[in-house]
Write a protein that holds these residues in place. Structure first.
Motif, PDB file in Angstrom:
ATOM      1  N   SER A   7       0.837  -1.208   0.000  1.00 32.87           N
ATOM      2  CA  SER A   7       0.000   0.000   0.000  1.00 32.87           C
ATOM      3  C   SER A   7       0.867   1.251   0.000  1.00 32.87           C
ATOM      4  O   SER A   7       1.982   1.257   0.544  1.00 32.87           O
ATOM      5  N   ASN A   8       0.340   2.303  -0.604  1.00 30.25           N
ATOM      6  CA  ASN A   8       1.045   3.583  -0.590  1.00 30.25           C
ATOM      7  C   ASN A   8       1.235   4.062   0.839  1.00 30.25           C
ATOM      8  O   ASN A   8       0.339   3.961   1.668  1.00 30.25           O
ATOM      9  N   SER A   9       2.427   4.613   1.083  1.00 31.81           N
ATOM     10  CA  SER A   9       2.739   5.154   2.405  1.00 31.81           C
ATOM     11  C   SER A   9       2.521   6.662   2.354  1.00 31.81           C
ATOM     12  O   SER A   9       2.918   7.320   1.394  1.00 31.81           O
ATOM     13  N   ILE A  10       1.871   7.189   3.365  1.00 28.99           N
ATOM     14  CA  ILE A  10       1.540   8.619   3.401  1.00 28.99           C
ATOM     15  C   ILE A  10       2.365   9.264   4.506  1.00 28.99           C
ATOM     16  O   ILE A  10       2.331   8.824   5.668  1.00 28.99           O
ATOM     17  N   GLU A  11       3.076  10.306   4.146  1.00 29.39           N
ATOM     18  CA  GLU A  11       3.943  10.981   5.121  1.00 29.39           C
ATOM     19  C   GLU A  11       3.188  12.130   5.775  1.00 29.39           C
ATOM     20  O   GLU A  11       2.693  13.037   5.085  1.00 29.39           O
ATOM     21  N   LEU A  12       3.120  12.111   7.075  1.00 33.15           N
ATOM     22  CA  LEU A  12       2.426  13.156   7.832  1.00 33.15           C
ATOM     23  C   LEU A  12       3.296  13.586   9.004  1.00 33.15           C
ATOM     24  O   LEU A  12       4.390  13.051   9.210  1.00 33.15           O
ATOM     25  N   GLU A  13       2.795  14.560   9.754  1.00 36.48           N
ATOM     26  CA  GLU A  13       3.608  15.122  10.838  1.00 36.48           C
ATOM     27  C   GLU A  13       3.425  14.398  12.157  1.00 36.48           C
ATOM     28  O   GLU A  13       4.320  14.343  12.989  1.00 36.48           O
ATOM     29  N   SER A  14       2.220  13.857  12.372  1.00 39.34           N
ATOM     30  CA  SER A  14       1.916  13.302  13.701  1.00 39.34           C
ATOM     31  C   SER A  14       0.690  12.406  13.620  1.00 39.34           C
ATOM     32  O   SER A  14      -0.082  12.487  12.651  1.00 39.34           O
TER      33      SER A  14
ATOM     34  N   LYS B   2       8.897  12.465  11.095  1.00 40.97           N
ATOM     35  CA  LYS B   2       7.681  12.244  10.326  1.00 40.97           C
ATOM     36  C   LYS B   2       6.922  11.019  10.834  1.00 40.97           C
ATOM     37  O   LYS B   2       7.471  10.158  11.529  1.00 40.97           O
ATOM     38  N   PHE B   3       5.671  10.983  10.438  1.00 43.88           N
ATOM     39  CA  PHE B   3       4.790   9.876  10.861  1.00 43.88           C
ATOM     40  C   PHE B   3       4.197   9.272   9.601  1.00 43.88           C
ATOM     41  O   PHE B   3       3.619   9.984   8.780  1.00 43.88           O
ATOM     42  N   TYR B   4       4.367   7.967   9.431  1.00 44.86           N
ATOM     43  CA  TYR B   4       3.927   7.328   8.194  1.00 44.86           C
ATOM     44  C   TYR B   4       2.759   6.380   8.445  1.00 44.86           C
ATOM     45  O   TYR B   4       2.790   5.572   9.366  1.00 44.86           O
ATOM     46  N   VAL B   5       1.756   6.515   7.566  1.00 49.22           N
ATOM     47  CA  VAL B   5       0.590   5.621   7.656  1.00 49.22           C
ATOM     48  C   VAL B   5       0.319   5.057   6.264  1.00 49.22           C
ATOM     49  O   VAL B   5       0.842   5.552   5.252  1.00 49.22           O
ATOM     50  N   LEU B   6      -0.510   4.020   6.222  1.00 46.69           N
ATOM     51  CA  LEU B   6      -0.809   3.348   4.953  1.00 46.69           C
ATOM     52  C   LEU B   6      -2.184   3.746   4.428  1.00 46.69           C
ATOM     53  O   LEU B   6      -3.133   3.963   5.187  1.00 46.69           O
ATOM     54  N   ASP B   7      -2.266   3.840   3.128  1.00 46.55           N
ATOM     55  CA  ASP B   7      -3.516   4.179   2.448  1.00 46.55           C
ATOM     56  C   ASP B   7      -4.507   3.023   2.602  1.00 46.55           C
ATOM     57  O   ASP B   7      -4.209   1.892   2.214  1.00 46.55           O
ATOM     58  N   PRO B   8      -5.695   3.287   3.144  1.00 49.05           N
ATOM     59  CA  PRO B   8      -6.654   2.192   3.376  1.00 49.05           C
ATOM     60  C   PRO B   8      -7.539   1.872   2.179  1.00 49.05           C
ATOM     61  O   PRO B   8      -8.357   0.959   2.244  1.00 49.05           O
ATOM     62  N   THR B   9      -7.402   2.651   1.118  1.00 46.48           N
ATOM     63  CA  THR B   9      -8.378   2.531   0.040  1.00 46.48           C
ATOM     64  C   THR B   9      -7.860   1.698  -1.121  1.00 46.48           C
ATOM     65  O   THR B   9      -6.654   1.511  -1.304  1.00 46.48           O
ATOM     66  N   GLU B  10      -8.798   1.229  -1.875  1.00 48.93           N
ATOM     67  CA  GLU B  10      -8.490   0.526  -3.115  1.00 48.93           C
ATOM     68  C   GLU B  10      -9.633   0.785  -4.075  1.00 48.93           C
ATOM     69  O   GLU B  10     -10.795   0.600  -3.699  1.00 48.93           O
ATOM     70  N   GLY B  11      -9.309   1.220  -5.274  1.00 48.39           N
ATOM     71  CA  GLY B  11     -10.363   1.450  -6.258  1.00 48.39           C
ATOM     72  C   GLY B  11     -10.698   0.172  -6.993  1.00 48.39           C
ATOM     73  O   GLY B  11     -10.172  -0.897  -6.678  1.00 48.39           O
ATOM     74  N   PRO B  12     -11.554   0.285  -7.993  1.00 43.31           N
ATOM     75  CA  PRO B  12     -11.911  -0.913  -8.764  1.00 43.31           C
ATOM     76  C   PRO B  12     -10.709  -1.431  -9.544  1.00 43.31           C
ATOM     77  O   PRO B  12      -9.835  -0.662  -9.950  1.00 43.31           O
ATOM     78  N   VAL B  13     -10.665  -2.723  -9.706  1.00 44.08           N
ATOM     79  CA  VAL B  13      -9.617  -3.348 -10.496  1.00 44.08           C
ATOM     80  C   VAL B  13      -9.775  -2.910 -11.946  1.00 44.08           C
ATOM     81  O   VAL B  13     -10.875  -2.926 -12.491  1.00 44.08           O
ATOM     82  N   LYS B  14      -8.680  -2.472 -12.535  1.00 41.13           N
ATOM     83  CA  LYS B  14      -8.768  -2.049 -13.934  1.00 41.13           C
ATOM     84  C   LYS B  14      -8.843  -3.293 -14.815  1.00 41.13           C
ATOM     85  O   LYS B  14      -7.985  -4.151 -14.774  1.00 41.13           O
ATOM     86  N   THR B  15      -9.926  -3.370 -15.562  1.00 38.82           N
ATOM     87  CA  THR B  15     -10.051  -4.518 -16.470  1.00 38.82           C
ATOM     88  C   THR B  15      -9.730  -4.032 -17.879  1.00 38.82           C
ATOM     89  O   THR B  15      -9.867  -2.869 -18.195  1.00 38.82           O
ATOM     90  N   GLY B  16      -9.343  -4.947 -18.682  1.00 38.18           N
ATOM     91  CA  GLY B  16      -8.942  -4.517 -20.019  1.00 38.18           C
ATOM     92  C   GLY B  16     -10.100  -4.460 -20.980  1.00 38.18           C
ATOM     93  O   GLY B  16      -9.975  -4.913 -22.120  1.00 38.18           O
ATOM     94  N   PHE B  17     -11.237  -3.917 -20.534  1.00 40.07           N
ATOM     95  CA  PHE B  17     -12.344  -3.918 -21.481  1.00 40.07           C
ATOM     96  C   PHE B  17     -12.290  -2.662 -22.332  1.00 40.07           C
ATOM     97  O   PHE B  17     -11.777  -1.620 -21.924  1.00 40.07           O
ATOM     98  N   GLU B  18     -12.833  -2.781 -23.510  1.00 37.85           N
ATOM     99  CA  GLU B  18     -12.873  -1.641 -24.419  1.00 37.85           C
ATOM    100  C   GLU B  18     -14.318  -1.240 -24.635  1.00 37.85           C
ATOM    101  O   GLU B  18     -15.207  -2.088 -24.606  1.00 37.85           O
ATOM    102  N   LEU B  19     -14.520   0.037 -24.897  1.00 37.05           N
ATOM    103  CA  LEU B  19     -15.869   0.485 -25.215  1.00 37.05           C
ATOM    104  C   LEU B  19     -16.302  -0.114 -26.538  1.00 37.05           C
ATOM    105  O   LEU B  19     -15.500  -0.206 -27.484  1.00 37.05           O
ATOM    106  N   ALA B  20     -17.564  -0.522 -26.588  1.00 38.94           N
ATOM    107  CA  ALA B  20     -18.093  -1.034 -27.848  1.00 38.94           C
ATOM    108  C   ALA B  20     -18.161   0.098 -28.868  1.00 38.94           C
ATOM    109  O   ALA B  20     -18.211   1.275 -28.509  1.00 38.94           O
ATOM    110  N   VAL B  21     -18.170  -0.284 -30.121  1.00 45.86           N
ATOM    111  CA  VAL B  21     -18.291   0.706 -31.197  1.00 45.86           C
ATOM    112  C   VAL B  21     -19.626   1.426 -31.038  1.00 45.86           C
ATOM    113  O   VAL B  21     -20.660   0.797 -30.856  1.00 45.86           O
TER     114      VAL B  21
END
Lengths: 365, 94
Positions: A7-14, B2-21
């Protein structure tokens, strides 16, 4: 375990800034969250012995996947402890089962929550509440395990899909454990698992309807009050075919057990009593077609089978207040799912030694 | 520090579909209608088809009613629609 997080790591202050940041990004349920640091997330994955990339559930209709890593991040945010994580994992696997119908459950204008009933040794191991205020605040395991599911759904399943018109407070958290200190068979056993296993049962559910009866000493009279609530107009149970939960408090349980009623007796009685004639639905404005004489004899049942009532005992020692928890929509759209806490799942098949859940096949009702 | 945290989100899986004509017209086409099985979904979709028939010479209509609004159509149903139609409308009712 060698755990590589991606997962992407986010840099923050606190940590304080992290809590504000998450709120501003729309990643919370409106309450402050625990910042998900790498060490915290790792500890969760270690507790459940999971590879971060393992897929625990999907919503195929939305092209969404729930990886163990992302689920762990959200469980940290919810305030869970690492030892709660196997329960969260089981719940996520349960919600991902095709028969649960997660897409509809979490998009519906009905705004239902995910009621979670926990059984087995894990209840005492992690301090889940089965007693006083069982659906109320005060116990970390109950509060945070249920909360984790909502954060997971919002951050991984797509918050924008939740079109609940009103919703209900159970969408913050809706987790309880069954009081198994009774003479009755626990819920997970009645649903096919061994007593010694720990299990999660998930039901798409409206808010709890408290049902009081302080005077009835006969089982029938007590349960007639419950049946009355089950057949209320304005719920899916009148005209739908959905499942539900009934929580009996200890005092009501004592009344029933004193008359030697078991769970099957209770469910059978409720199934038979919780019904009303079609004429009621028309007089009550649910159906606008004209009344005809036959309507008085056309019965609409709250459930189509006693088996569709998830019956448990829970709550404080004192007080004659039980609860009816209505289900959602219909069994063709969503069914309750029970999974063992230590299930190993691949695709549609979950296994524990000696047991195997059959792959689900979507069929017309 | 600094204080590091992880992104909790995930978007939809990119599928290789193409728009129909994109077709400039619906004239001569067979159209499919997928309703999610909720009340009035078919009513609404039929009304749309009625309006389209006033504007275009639609060849035929194939109606698919899902047994559940919680679930998508199956692969087989999708393939069947693709064989029988050139334009599909999916709709909800509530």
């Amino acid at each position: 375990m060698n755990i590589q997080l991606s997962s992407n790591s986010i840099e923050l202050e606190s940590p304080e800034q992290a809590m504000d940041y998450f709120f501003n990004m729309g990643w919370t349920d409106g309450l402050p969250v625990i910042p998900p640091t790498e060490p915290r997330v790792r500890s969760f994955l270690e507790a459940a012995r999971l590879d971060p990339q393992e897929i625990l559930a999907t919503i195929p209709e939305r092209n969404r996947v729930f990886s163990a890593e992302k689920v762990a991040i959200n469980a940290v945010m919810a305030g869970c402890l690492p030892e709660y994580f196997p329960v969260v994992v089981a719940a996520v696997r349960a919600m991902g089962r095709p028969e649960f119908g997660l897409h509809g459950v979490t998009a519906s204008t009905a705004g239902v929550g995910l009621l979670m009933v926990i059984n087995g040794p894990v209840v005492k191991q992690i301090g889940l509440n089965t007693g006083q205020n069982v659906l109320g605040p005060g116990h970390r395991a109950n509060a945070t395990i249920g909360r984790a599911l909502r954060l997971i759904l919002y951050n991984l399943g797509g918050k924008e899909f939740d079109r609940g018109t009103i919703g209900h407070p159970g969408k913050y958290t809706y987790c309880l454990a069954e009081d198994e200190d009774t003479l009755w068979e626990p819920l997970h056993v009645s649903r096919g698992l061994p007593r010694e296993s720990s299990a999660v049962t998930l039901l798409a559910a409206e808010g709890p309807n408290q049902v009081q009866n302080h005077s009835a000493l006969k089982p029938e009279n007590l349960l007639n009050t419950m049946a009355d609530r089950m057949q209320a107009l304005g719920g899916f149970h009148m005209g739908g075919d959905c499942e539900c939960a009934v929580i009996l408090c200890r005092e009501h349980y004592q009344t029933l057990i004193s008359a030697r009623w078991n769970k099957e007796d209770v469910k059978q009685y409720l199934y038979q009593q919780a019904r009303r004639p079609l004429s009621d639905l028309k007089r009550g404005g649910l159906i606008e077609t004209p009344l005809v004489p036959e309507d008085d004899q056309a019965w609409i049942s709250a459930v189509s089978s006693p088996a569709h009532i998830l019956l448990i005992v829970a709550g404080g020692e004192a007080g004659r207040f039980s609860a009816f928890i209505p289900g959602w929509a219909g069994r063709h759209m969503s069914r309750a799912v029970t999974l063992p806490v230590d299930a190993s799942c691949s695709g549609d098949v979950c296994e524990i030694p000696g047991f195997q859940l059959e792959p689900y096949k979507l069929t017309k009702p | 520090m600094k204080f590091y945290v992880l992104d909790p989100t995930e978007g939809p899986v990119k599928t290789g579909f193409e728009l129909a004509v994109r077709r400039g017209t619906l004239d001569g086409l067979d159209i499919g209608v997928i309703d999610n099985g909720k009340r009035n979904s078919d009513t609404m979709l039929y009304k749309i088809v009625e309006l389209l028939k006033k504007r275009f010479a639609i060849a035929s209509m194939v109606h698919l009613k899902k047994p559940s609004a919680s679930h998508g159509i199956t692969e087989d149903q999708a393939r069947d629609l693709a064989l029988k139609t050139q334009f599909v409308i999916a709709g909800i009712g509530d």
